[in-house]
Design an enzyme around this catalytic site. Sequence first.
Site, mmCIF file in Angstrom:
data_model
loop_
_atom_site.group_PDB
_atom_site.id
_atom_site.type_symbol
_atom_site.label_atom_id
_atom_site.label_comp_id
_atom_site.label_asym_id
_atom_site.label_seq_id
_atom_site.Cartn_x
_atom_site.Cartn_y
_atom_site.Cartn_z
ATOM 1 N N GLU A 1 0.784 -1.227 0.000
ATOM 2 C CA GLU A 1 0.000 0.000 0.000
ATOM 3 C C GLU A 1 0.820 1.283 0.000
ATOM 4 O OE1 GLU A 1 -3.245 0.089 -0.322
ATOM 5 O OE2 GLU A 1 -3.410 -2.093 -0.323
ATOM 6 N N SER B 1 -45.016 -24.025 44.385
ATOM 7 C CA SER B 1 -44.527 -24.385 45.720
ATOM 8 C C SER B 1 -43.041 -24.127 45.922
ATOM 9 C CB SER B 1 -44.820 -25.868 45.993
ATOM 10 O OG SER B 1 -46.210 -26.097 46.022
#
Length: 800
Positions: A90, A357
């Site tokens: 690059e 319960s």
Amino acid sequence: MRPRLRRWLLGLSLGTLAIGALTCGTWSMIRARAGEPTAAMSDTWHEGHRVLDRRGRLLRELTSDLGLRGQPRDLDDIGPRLLAATLVSEDKTFFDHDGLDPQAIARALLQSVRHGRLVSGASTITQQLVKMLDARGQARARGLMDKLFEVARAQNLEEMIGKDEILLAYLNRLPYGHGLTGPETAARNYFGVAPRDLSWAQAAFLAVLPRAPSYLDPYAHPERVLLRQQALLGALRDAGELTDLEHARAVAEPIELRPLTRPFFAPHLVDALRLEGRLSPGTATTTTLDLDLQRDIEGAVRVHLAAIADRGASDAAVLVVDNDTGDVLAYVGSADFHSDEISGQVDMVRARRQPGSTLKPFVYGLAFAAGHHGPELTADVPTTFQEAGGGSYTPENFDRGFEGPIPLREALAGSLNIPAVRLAAELGPAAVLRTLRDLGLRSLDRDADHYGLALALGSGEVELRELAAAYVALARGGESIALRFTTTDPSAAPAQVFTPEVAALVTEALADPLARVRGLHGRGPFALAYPVAVKTGTSSGYRDTWTVGYTRERTIAVWLGNADGSPTARLTGASGAGPLFADVMRRAMADVPQRRPLWEPELLVDVEVCPLSGAPVGPACDERVHRKFSKEHVPKDTCAYHVHVRPDRSAPAGLRCDARGPATAVVFPPEYDEWLAFKTTAGDTPDLHGHRWLPRARVPDCDDRPAAVPLLRVVAPAPGTVFALDQRRDAQTIEVRVELDGSGVDVGPLAFLVDGREVGRSDWPYKLKIAAEPGDHEVLARPADPRLPVRLESTRFSVR
């Protein structure tokens, strides 16, 4: 030189200087106007978020708002190979220019003129970074002024931060295709390695992808990528980054890409963390989950639901918690996240439902703290209670039957409703609600009058994760802690809701399989190889089934039903959630190398009591058992229910209490009168020994307290012995031996009872061989003459 030519050259020089000065001035103005992009460097558009299990394994990747998965890393983590490959590809002169590369521009112009089209760009890495920062990585049309401003901002950026910082910001924002942003994500996904561990061939392969991520898709067009990779490897050799030998090896190295995977584990937990803002700062959250356990339990849920497909239940949720830390090790929010048919995306771990319960243990815990004890007798009989608002409440048991006199520990383990409401009425709904909130059940956000006494039976709505946290407190000896879902969740200071002794009393009742028999008419699906405290629950209309329980190390909470609230086909907590709970507990405990006792033995003391009354045995008691008590609440008075009686026609029931009477009766306080009138019709009696059960008010002179008497103790097998059954036999032969604690006392022959059934008799010396089938058993011996005043001590053993 002629004067005219000299003047022309002087004018040209002055004009060139003027143009140069004007150009420099203009460029300075452009740069001043363009500004610099450092503020945009804090934008996280390129960062994804990885949610990991406790060992760093990926559960799920959450993308950024642009669908990107970047995981920023430092230059040292990226490694020299990919850095070199990217720079050569690059911007070879990156460390030499100020953001603008005149040679690259000239080269690009010449190539464009020669070919009549744009052949290559001249953007430096700094310019490319500026473009990404300004456009958030998105492509957009740019005119001449845009490009000029881009160059100006690049030069300005170079003056603000160093080269390494620019390079790092650039690399971490580079697109490598498929939403993979930055070297870390690209290297891990394409090759399964960290970027610093890439080979030269792999580094060059990755370095060319950002030029055109779609065109150079390595899965769709690998030949395009390889062509450019080979060219880049040549450029790396020419730049002196590779030797000839390294170049040859890199060119020959085959590229093997990993298939792209998108893990999607524990989706409800990940969504909960995201929706509740509990993801860790940065790009990764490490949860407390164990992925292996999570996947196994997800499989167990599917298997269990398939097995009961005809019972009208389509969904289930499970939590597994490490009791030492509060870490949630498994989190299953539904049976199938992707199923619209079962509303699979509804997280039933966080949904509010009636727990049935499963709240009862905390009512009993509060009662034990107030001085009640597990063996204490309670009345499971038809009862109407007065509510605070002036109304009345007449609860029923789940099976609409009544057990009559029953110890509190059995009423709890057997999930009887009336005893729980009786305790709640005594304690007060406000105290019960306060305790439940202290345990973490914050979904109970209405006042106590709203819930009333029915709160003891689960009338409010809670979350499964809240329920799990409350049971973790019992497993920790009454100490409540917050559940932890990520490794960054703070370890909150524990709060002591119950004393360790109270928690041990609750645990002892919930862990006794024999204590469940009367209330549940069986032991339930909880035949595990180690003690487990467990409680089931079923909401009204069979809509929700629950089982929650714990060992010292793990707490398991299971809900099973339908997310839309539709009823099941009469599934209960034991038949619905229970079998799944047992499977999950077995799997969770497989990871525990050494099991600890459910509670510390020194917390409770053994006391010899009458099994009916729960008080120390008296002369009229036929049996005696050992039961657990807290040291502060050991009963002092002996059994007042069993009494010696003699016939007396003048007494209402035809009997009168007499310490020298020839017979024994069992007398009960007034709350049993109505139940006794129904239960003992036509002279029937529920008593194991055939004694009459009578209202105390109908038997005169029963106020004296009897004294203690000699003891018959079963000494073999030892308590808790486990016999291994020979697979070729249906039963195990066991010798039972009994000792009489009382010198000079002759009690005659003894009757031996196993699980309440007489199996034989023996004279002195007291021993008998019995055949015991697989299971848990209780054995005791009593005098064949039931009139003899002898205390009894049984023992329990198991055949596996």
